[in-house]
Scaffold this motif. Structure first.
Motif, PDB file in Angstrom:
ATOM      1  N   ILE A  41       0.842  -1.204   0.000  1.00  0.00           N
ATOM      2  CA  ILE A  41       0.000   0.000   0.000  1.00  0.00           C
ATOM      3  C   ILE A  41       0.874   1.250   0.000  1.00  0.00           C
ATOM      4  O   ILE A  41       0.646   2.189  -0.770  1.00  0.00           O
ATOM      5  N   LEU A  44       2.296   2.482  -3.220  1.00  0.00           N
ATOM      6  CA  LEU A  44       1.357   3.077  -4.182  1.00  0.00           C
ATOM      7  C   LEU A  44       1.075   4.552  -3.891  1.00  0.00           C
ATOM      8  O   LEU A  44       0.370   5.209  -4.656  1.00  0.00           O
ATOM      9  N   SER A  45       1.633   5.061  -2.806  1.00  0.00           N
ATOM     10  CA  SER A  45       1.259   6.401  -2.339  1.00  0.00           C
ATOM     11  C   SER A  45       1.753   7.526  -3.244  1.00  0.00           C
ATOM     12  O   SER A  45       1.252   8.650  -3.153  1.00  0.00           O
ATOM     13  N   PHE A  48      -1.342   7.453  -5.918  1.00  0.00           N
ATOM     14  CA  PHE A  48      -2.722   7.513  -5.456  1.00  0.00           C
ATOM     15  C   PHE A  48      -2.769   8.142  -4.069  1.00  0.00           C
ATOM     16  O   PHE A  48      -1.747   8.299  -3.410  1.00  0.00           O
ATOM     17  N   ASP A  49      -3.959   8.514  -3.653  1.00  0.00           N
ATOM     18  CA  ASP A  49      -4.141   9.092  -2.326  1.00  0.00           C
ATOM     19  C   ASP A  49      -4.387   7.971  -1.328  1.00  0.00           C
ATOM     20  O   ASP A  49      -5.464   7.354  -1.324  1.00  0.00           O
ATOM     21  N   VAL A  50      -3.397   7.693  -0.496  1.00  0.00           N
ATOM     22  CA  VAL A  50      -3.492   6.648   0.519  1.00  0.00           C
ATOM     23  C   VAL A  50      -3.858   7.294   1.843  1.00  0.00           C
ATOM     24  O   VAL A  50      -3.222   8.254   2.273  1.00  0.00           O
ATOM     25  N   SER A  67      -7.327   3.093   2.973  1.00  0.00           N
ATOM     26  CA  SER A  67      -8.011   3.200   1.692  1.00  0.00           C
ATOM     27  C   SER A  67      -7.044   3.790   0.678  1.00  0.00           C
ATOM     28  O   SER A  67      -6.107   4.520   1.046  1.00  0.00           O
ATOM     29  N   ILE A  68      -7.270   3.470  -0.583  1.00  0.00           N
ATOM     30  CA  ILE A  68      -6.462   3.991  -1.690  1.00  0.00           C
ATOM     31  C   ILE A  68      -7.435   4.636  -2.667  1.00  0.00           C
ATOM     32  O   ILE A  68      -8.323   3.969  -3.196  1.00  0.00           O
ATOM     33  N   ARG A  69      -7.259   5.931  -2.897  1.00  0.00           N
ATOM     34  CA  ARG A  69      -8.204   6.651  -3.763  1.00  0.00           C
ATOM     35  C   ARG A  69      -7.516   7.164  -5.018  1.00  0.00           C
ATOM     36  O   ARG A  69      -6.340   7.550  -4.993  1.00  0.00           O
ATOM     37  N   VAL A 101      -5.151  -1.963  -8.349  1.00  0.00           N
ATOM     38  CA  VAL A 101      -4.668  -0.595  -8.146  1.00  0.00           C
ATOM     39  C   VAL A 101      -3.379  -0.368  -8.922  1.00  0.00           C
ATOM     40  O   VAL A 101      -3.221   0.647  -9.620  1.00  0.00           O
TER      41      VAL A 101
END
Length: 305
Positions: A41, A44-45, A48-50, A67-69, A101
């Protein structure tokens, strides 16, 4: 009389606190949520917005939930929710969500606002369990004042996000459902355990109240290009429910407190991968979850053309 099908509890008697503690005391950590999930996770920051939306009180440092947005959230685009790891032991739900993602989310973010919650139940992930430490099933606990922290935290997050058009909840059906988890459930609730069968293949669970047959068919068609679809049994059922079309059954999501009923979305499906099949690898299972998401989103896009 001792329960003859499960080593904890007595036949015909619901578990009390002592039995629940006995059950929890026989669990153990088998894999690392921090190393296997949180690290992915975090990686991925940059794209994406973690966001950490809470932490489980069993160990707040060990079990934060994320959450990942998609970036550039736009009120003009419809919202999509993808959840994994509601049952923490269902591995491809978590890693399939993360694979989506990493490989597909940017592309679909052009048309949708997407929020992914890859691991709702990290304690269950580490101990390879269906329940949480209180012997509560998070996936029967999505209702107001939920007794399951995992469910309550996700409900709070989703309620802040507005309306959703799509919700895809990623699950597995495993051999241990029959060898461990269903016998434990019967023992916990003081009921007789009636053996069932585990289907060999992928299937989906739609919502009885809004089954969206064409949407489910699109998911099945997409997954069939990656792995095999579960056949109906001799009674035209899968895990005791009538098959409504190839690879599809329906449950009343909200009535049962299932994660699939957490929103009032138009399109929802719960995926069920079978990781114990001799025909698949772990990688195949992750790919099947991604294919399910892609199939569902492609169908929704086709309806707006």
């Amino acid at each position: 009389m001792k329960n003859t099908t499960y080593p904890i509890g007595s036949a015909g008697k619901e578990w009390q606190q002592s039995e629940r503690e006995q059950w929890r005391n026989q669990t153990s950590i088998k894999r690392s949520y921090q190393e296997e999930v949180v690290s992915k996770i975090a990686a991925l920051s940059d794209r994406f917005d973690v966001e950490q939306y809470g932490a489980l009180s069993y160990d707040t440092d060990r079990y934060p939930v994320f959450s990942i947005r998609s970036k550039d959230w736009n009120a003009e685009k419809p919202n999509v929710l993808i959840t994994g790891g509601v049952h923490g032991y269902e591995t491809s739900g978590i890693h399939g969500a993360l694979e989506f993602v990493n490989t597909k989310m940017t592309m679909y973010s052009k048309n949708f606002n997407i929020i992914v919650v890859p691991c709702v139940s990290p304690w269950g992930y580490e101990t390879i369990n269906r329940w949480n430490p209180l012997a509560i099933d998070p996936n029967r606990s999505f209702y107001p004042n939920s007794p399951a922290e995992e469910s309550a935290l996700l409900i709070d997050l989703v309620n802040k996000m507005g309306d959703f058009l799509v919700h895809i909840d990623l699950h597995e059906t495993t051999d241990t459902d029959e060898s461990e988890f269903r016998p434990a459930l019967a023992a916990r609730d003081g009921l007789e355990y009636i053996p069932g069968t585990i289907p060999d293949g992928f299937y989906t669970v739609g919502d009885t109240e809004k089954p969206q047959a064409d949407f489910q068919a699109a998911v099945i068609n997409s997954v069939s290009k990656v792995t095999h679809i579960a056949p109906a049994d001799s009674d035209n059922q899968i895990i005791g429910s009538p098959v409504t079309q190839h690879g599809v059954i329906n449950y009343p999501m909200k009535k049962l407190g299932l994660c699939g009923g957490i929103t009032n979305c138009v399109y929802s499906t719960t995926t069920e991968v079978y990781p114990d099949s001799v025909k698949v690898s772990d990688e195949d299972c992750n790919h099947a979850q991604v294919a399910a998401i892609v199939g569902g989103l492609e169908y929704v896009l086709s309806q707006s053309e």
